[in-house]
Scaffold this motif. Structure first.
Motif, PDB file in Angstrom:
ATOM      1  N   TYR A  16       0.847  -1.196   0.000  1.00  0.00           N
ATOM      2  CA  TYR A  16       0.000   0.000   0.000  1.00  0.00           C
ATOM      3  C   TYR A  16       0.875   1.235   0.000  1.00  0.00           C
ATOM      4  CZ  TYR A  16      -4.308   2.579   1.097  1.00  0.00           C
ATOM      5  OH  TYR A  16      -5.413   3.387   1.053  1.00  0.00           O
ATOM      6  N   ASP A  17       0.747   2.008  -1.063  1.00  0.00           N
ATOM      7  CA  ASP A  17       1.569   3.207  -1.196  1.00  0.00           C
ATOM      8  C   ASP A  17       0.640   4.410  -1.081  1.00  0.00           C
ATOM      9  OD1 ASP A  17       2.988   5.384  -2.140  1.00  0.00           O
ATOM     10  OD2 ASP A  17       4.159   4.179  -3.556  1.00  0.00           O
ATOM     11  N   SER A  18       0.591   4.981   0.119  1.00  0.00           N
ATOM     12  CA  SER A  18      -0.445   5.981   0.381  1.00  0.00           C
ATOM     13  C   SER A  18      -0.284   7.217  -0.500  1.00  0.00           C
ATOM     14  CB  SER A  18      -0.468   6.354   1.865  1.00  0.00           C
ATOM     15  OG  SER A  18       0.831   6.442   2.369  1.00  0.00           O
TER      16      SER A  18
ATOM     17  N   GLU B  94      -3.473   7.100  -8.341  1.00  0.00           N
ATOM     18  CA  GLU B  94      -2.883   6.037  -9.155  1.00  0.00           C
ATOM     19  C   GLU B  94      -3.292   4.657  -8.661  1.00  0.00           C
ATOM     20  OE1 GLU B  94       1.518   6.274  -9.947  1.00  0.00           O
ATOM     21  OE2 GLU B  94       1.155   8.186  -8.948  1.00  0.00           O
ATOM     22  N   MET B  95      -3.592   4.562  -7.402  1.00  0.00           N
ATOM     23  CA  MET B  95      -3.959   3.270  -6.827  1.00  0.00           C
ATOM     24  C   MET B  95      -5.284   3.376  -6.091  1.00  0.00           C
ATOM     25  SD  MET B  95      -0.530   1.629  -5.295  1.00  0.00           S
ATOM     26  CE  MET B  95       0.216   0.361  -6.303  1.00  0.00           C
ATOM     27  N   LEU B  96      -5.929   2.242  -5.939  1.00  0.00           N
ATOM     28  CA  LEU B  96      -7.190   2.218  -5.200  1.00  0.00           C
ATOM     29  C   LEU B  96      -6.920   2.492  -3.728  1.00  0.00           C
ATOM     30  CD1 LEU B  96      -8.773  -1.043  -6.678  1.00  0.00           C
ATOM     31  CD2 LEU B  96      -9.317   1.314  -7.308  1.00  0.00           C
TER      32      LEU B  96
ATOM     33  N   PRO C  67       2.376  -1.486   4.272  1.00  0.00           N
ATOM     34  CA  PRO C  67       2.830  -0.439   3.360  1.00  0.00           C
ATOM     35  C   PRO C  67       3.890  -0.967   2.376  1.00  0.00           C
ATOM     36  CG  PRO C  67       3.865  -0.171   5.496  1.00  0.00           C
ATOM     37  CD  PRO C  67       2.885  -1.308   5.640  1.00  0.00           C
ATOM     38  N   GLU C  68       3.955  -0.340   1.232  1.00  0.00           N
ATOM     39  CA  GLU C  68       5.075  -0.581   0.312  1.00  0.00           C
ATOM     40  C   GLU C  68       6.337  -0.131   1.040  1.00  0.00           C
ATOM     41  OE1 GLU C  68       5.024  -1.723  -2.895  1.00  0.00           O
ATOM     42  OE2 GLU C  68       7.155  -1.371  -3.276  1.00  0.00           O
TER      43      GLU C  68
ATOM     44  N   LYS D 275      -7.038  -5.918  19.675  1.00  0.00           N
ATOM     45  CA  LYS D 275      -7.449  -4.713  18.950  1.00  0.00           C
ATOM     46  C   LYS D 275      -6.226  -3.844  18.707  1.00  0.00           C
ATOM     47  CE  LYS D 275     -12.265  -4.439  19.348  1.00  0.00           C
ATOM     48  NZ  LYS D 275     -12.295  -5.877  19.219  1.00  0.00           N
ATOM     49  N   LYS D 276      -6.034  -3.458  17.468  1.00  0.00           N
ATOM     50  CA  LYS D 276      -4.911  -2.581  17.123  1.00  0.00           C
ATOM     51  C   LYS D 276      -5.416  -1.559  16.126  1.00  0.00           C
ATOM     52  CE  LYS D 276      -1.281  -4.729  18.986  1.00  0.00           C
ATOM     53  NZ  LYS D 276      -0.233  -4.080  19.765  1.00  0.00           N
ATOM     54  N   PRO D 277      -5.144  -0.286  16.364  1.00  0.00           N
ATOM     55  CA  PRO D 277      -5.568   0.705  15.367  1.00  0.00           C
ATOM     56  C   PRO D 277      -4.795   0.519  14.052  1.00  0.00           C
ATOM     57  CG  PRO D 277      -4.210   1.741  17.060  1.00  0.00           C
ATOM     58  CD  PRO D 277      -4.450   0.328  17.501  1.00  0.00           C
ATOM     59  N   LEU D 278      -5.415   0.874  12.941  1.00  0.00           N
ATOM     60  CA  LEU D 278      -4.728   0.778  11.656  1.00  0.00           C
ATOM     61  C   LEU D 278      -3.605   1.797  11.580  1.00  0.00           C
ATOM     62  CD1 LEU D 278      -7.386   0.380   8.817  1.00  0.00           C
ATOM     63  CD2 LEU D 278      -5.630  -1.264   9.531  1.00  0.00           C
ATOM     64  N   ARG D 279      -2.490   1.372  11.010  1.00  0.00           N
ATOM     65  CA  ARG D 279      -1.370   2.302  10.832  1.00  0.00           C
ATOM     66  C   ARG D 279      -0.949   2.315   9.379  1.00  0.00           C
ATOM     67  NH1 ARG D 279       3.291   0.924  15.036  1.00  0.00           N
ATOM     68  NH2 ARG D 279       2.667  -1.271  15.035  1.00  0.00           N
ATOM     69  N   PHE D 280      -0.106   3.214   9.028  1.00  0.00           N
ATOM     70  CA  PHE D 280       0.551   3.270   7.714  1.00  0.00           C
ATOM     71  C   PHE D 280      -0.422   3.432   6.549  1.00  0.00           C
ATOM     72  CE2 PHE D 280       2.770   0.165  10.492  1.00  0.00           C
ATOM     73  CZ  PHE D 280       3.771   1.009  10.918  1.00  0.00           C
ATOM     74  N   ILE D 281      -1.555   4.092   6.798  1.00  0.00           N
ATOM     75  CA  ILE D 281      -2.479   4.292   5.688  1.00  0.00           C
ATOM     76  C   ILE D 281      -2.579   5.756   5.273  1.00  0.00           C
ATOM     77  CG2 ILE D 281      -3.951   2.245   5.964  1.00  0.00           C
ATOM     78  CD1 ILE D 281      -5.777   3.892   7.701  1.00  0.00           C
ATOM     79  N   ASP D 282      -2.009   6.652   6.081  1.00  0.00           N
ATOM     80  CA  ASP D 282      -2.117   8.057   5.713  1.00  0.00           C
ATOM     81  C   ASP D 282      -0.959   8.465   4.826  1.00  0.00           C
ATOM     82  OD1 ASP D 282      -4.447   8.540   7.113  1.00  0.00           O
ATOM     83  OD2 ASP D 282      -3.337   8.723   9.012  1.00  0.00           O
ATOM     84  N   SER D 283      -1.304   9.260   3.845  1.00  0.00           N
ATOM     85  CA  SER D 283      -0.288   9.741   2.930  1.00  0.00           C
ATOM     86  C   SER D 283       0.601  10.764   3.639  1.00  0.00           C
ATOM     87  CB  SER D 283      -0.971  10.376   1.731  1.00  0.00           C
ATOM     88  OG  SER D 283      -0.112  11.313   1.146  1.00  0.00           O
ATOM     89  N   LYS D 284       1.912  10.649   3.425  1.00  0.00           N
ATOM     90  CA  LYS D 284       2.825  11.625   4.028  1.00  0.00           C
ATOM     91  C   LYS D 284       2.592  12.988   3.411  1.00  0.00           C
ATOM     92  CE  LYS D 284       5.760   7.775   4.381  1.00  0.00           C
ATOM     93  NZ  LYS D 284       5.543   6.979   3.188  1.00  0.00           N
ATOM     94  N   LYS D 285       2.447  12.980   2.083  1.00  0.00           N
ATOM     95  CA  LYS D 285       2.169  14.250   1.407  1.00  0.00           C
ATOM     96  C   LYS D 285       0.877  14.862   1.937  1.00  0.00           C
ATOM     97  CE  LYS D 285       4.357  13.016  -2.937  1.00  0.00           C
ATOM     98  NZ  LYS D 285       3.996  12.195  -4.077  1.00  0.00           N
TER      99      LYS D 285
END
Ligand SMILES: Nc1ncnc2c1ncn2[C@@H]1O[C@H](COP(=O)(O)OP(=O)(O)OP(=O)(O)O)[C@@H](O)[C@H]1O
Ligand SMILES: [Mg+2]
Lengths: 269, 241
Positions: A182-184, A191-193, A211-212, A249-259
């Motif tokens: 996953y490349d946020s 470019e990606m879903l 994440p990628e 239970k773990k919150p989702l991580r690594f899904i927000d775009s840095k940009k």
């Protein structure tokens, strides 16, 4: 009784073997005796990622053919004594596996192991069918692109209609989505879903987003499952996946775009 | 023991596909049957079948009934009745435990051609029940890409229908979720059949053979319940309010 997990996808190159190695290691690290089996006969990949390729003497096909017993073929992992690898054969063709033989091996492993992770080959043909047939749980590895999502959907149909559980009218295989590579930034730019897009199409229980990450290639080059690289994003994401699979239970991580993050930070559009 | 608890006869109609023969060439029959079976193996495997010889007899074409029956059995079909045979043919059939079925042989609808799509996984699910007054077929799991469902009745689906999936019903289709695949209602020609879904993103919708593809459906607003029906040979798609 062991729990049999198939890591599958339909499409090739999406991260099945990376995932199999990581979650098998993750489960074993938590003290669960785990075996990971390479079903990709002819291509042999898992042993490289696990860094045990030089210790392969007998393989899965030898065991099925009765040329070796399980204890001779299983390789104990060098980093974790609760983890064993059953490598695939590089010299045989795909037809060397058969449903009955696979069933026998899984049954024997079930007596001794808590989890059995089956690394499926790509495609929806015999190899993938054998890998998923006896499964209790399926980790469907999907990349955020249309063709991968479509293939995953196809594989889900096969899990629901062709597996042992389906044929015997048992409780269906538990299906989990693992969104990988996953490349946020590329999601942000369209470019990606996005995670939401994929979830809407597949409507599956999400086990995690990987994440990628360059750490994956580094890990596979050094023959150590990426989950052991605890500082890396991919390693942490896989640790979360294992925790969620075990009910934490773990919150989702690594899904927000840095940009996107910086844009928000500086009040841009 | 109570006498009545041992057995019961009920009136009933069972539904077995009827095989109407137009040729007496056993090899050609066999080959065509194999093709049909290959197109929907789950549907035909161990299926009961009635065979109908009236066409052959009308045209004075002789057929070896015993050979036909054994050929059907070899193909894992179960002949359960002979129709339109002459007394000798009926006797031959009976000798092989195939009874005479006196039902009408003309005018029954021809079973839809079940086309094998190249990309279809052989996991076709089909249920054919009595064509008159059957309860709806109910599906609670998602219908995924590559899966196909055929209902000889109404079809109710509680989960999504993925792109690349195909569902067909002789009656109405109700989908209480998103439709992304192909949905064909009234496939035996029922122009009164309708299709309902909560979110129409279909690749194709059809009523009694009249269809629209995703190209024609672009205007439809998403995430709104809609119904699809025929009016004067035109397919109408209408939001349900
Ligand atoms: N999260 C990730 N980030 C970056 N690269 C990744 C990631 N996951 C996998 N890769 C890379 O993608 C490639 C394919 O990964 P992997 O071998 O795990 O896929 P696979 O699904 O098992 O492939 P196959 O279908 O051929 O068996 C490898 O080069 C791997 O390093
Ligand atoms: Mg692989």
């Amino acid at each position: 009784m062991a729990r049999i997990i198939v890591v599958t996808s339909g499409k090739g190159g999406v991260g099945k073997t990376t995932t199999s190695a990581a979650i098998a290691m993750g489960l074993a690290k938590r003290g669960h005796k785990t075996a990971v089996i390479d079903f990709d006969v002819g291509l042999r990949n898992l042993d490289l990622i696990m860094g045990c390729e030089r210790r392969v003497v007998y393989d899965f096909v030898n065991v099925i053919n009765g040329e070796a017993n399980l204890n001779q073929a299983l390789i104990r992992d060098k980093n974790c004594n609760q983890l064993y690898i059953l490598p695939a054969s590089q010299t045989r063709d795909k037809d060397a596996l058969n449903l009955e033989g696979v069933g026998r091996v899984l049954e024997e492993l079930s007596k001794d192991f808590k989890y059995i992770v089956c690394d499926s080959p790509a495609g929806i043909e015999k190899g993938a069918y054998l890998a998923m047939y006896y499964a209790d749980d399926a980790f469907v590895v999907t990349n955020p692109e249309v063709s991968s999502v479509r293939d995953s959907d196809r594989m889900l149909g096969i899990l629901a209609s062709k597996s042992r559980r389906a044929e015997l009218n048992m409780e269906p295989i538990k299906e989990y989505l693992l969104l990988s590579r996953y490349d946020s930034d590329r999601v942000e730019s369209g470019e990606m879903l996005s995670l939401e897009d994929v979830q809407e199409i597949l409507s599956l229980h999400l086990l995690g987003v990987i994440p990628e990450s360059k750490s994956v290639l580094n890990a596979s080059n050094s023959g150590i499952p990426v989950i052991l690289d605890e500082k890396s994003d991919a390693g942490q994401a896989y640790a979360d996946v294992v925790a969620r699979y075990l009910g934490e239970k773990k919150p989702l991580r690594f899904i927000d775009s840095k940009k996107g993050f910086f844009r928000k930070l500086f009040g841009g559009k | 023991m109570n006498q009545s608890s041992i057995l019961d006869f009920r009136s009933g109609t069972s539904f077995a596909p009827i095989l109407i023969l137009y040729s007496n060439d056993m090899e050609m029959i066999s080959q065509r049957l194999q093709e049909k079976i290959a197109s929907a193996p789950d549907f035909f495997r161990n299926s009961p079948v009635l065979f109908d010889l009236s066409e052959l007899n009308e045209n004075d074409m002789e057929i070896d009934v015993a050979a036909l029956i054994s050929r059907l059995r070899q193909l894992s079909l179960f002949p359960v009745g002979i129709r339109g045979g002459d007394p000798l043919q009926e006797k031959q059939a009976l000798a092989l435990a195939v009874p005479v079925d006196s039902g009408r042989s003309r005018g029954d609808p021809i079973l839809p051609e079940i086309q094998k799509r190249d990309d279809a996984v052989p996991e076709f699910q089909a249920v054919i029940r009595d064509a008159v007054r059957t309860p709806a077929m109910m599906i609670t799991q998602p219908v995924r890409s590559g899966q196909r469902v055929y209902a000889a009745s109404d079809l109710v689906i509680l989960a999504q229908v993925s792109a690349g999936a195909e569902i067909m019903a002789e009656g109405n289709i109700h989908i209480y979720n998103t439709l992304r695949g192909r949905a064909l209602a009234g496939v035996q020609g029922d122009i009164e059949a309708r299709l309902f879904c909560l979110d129409l993103q279909a690749e194709l919708v059809s009523i009694a053979g009249i269809y629209k593809t995703s190209e024609d459906l672009k205007e439809i607003s998403r995430k709104k319940p809609v119904q699809v029906y025929l009016q004067d040979q035109a397919l109408i798609i209408e939001e349900l309010s």
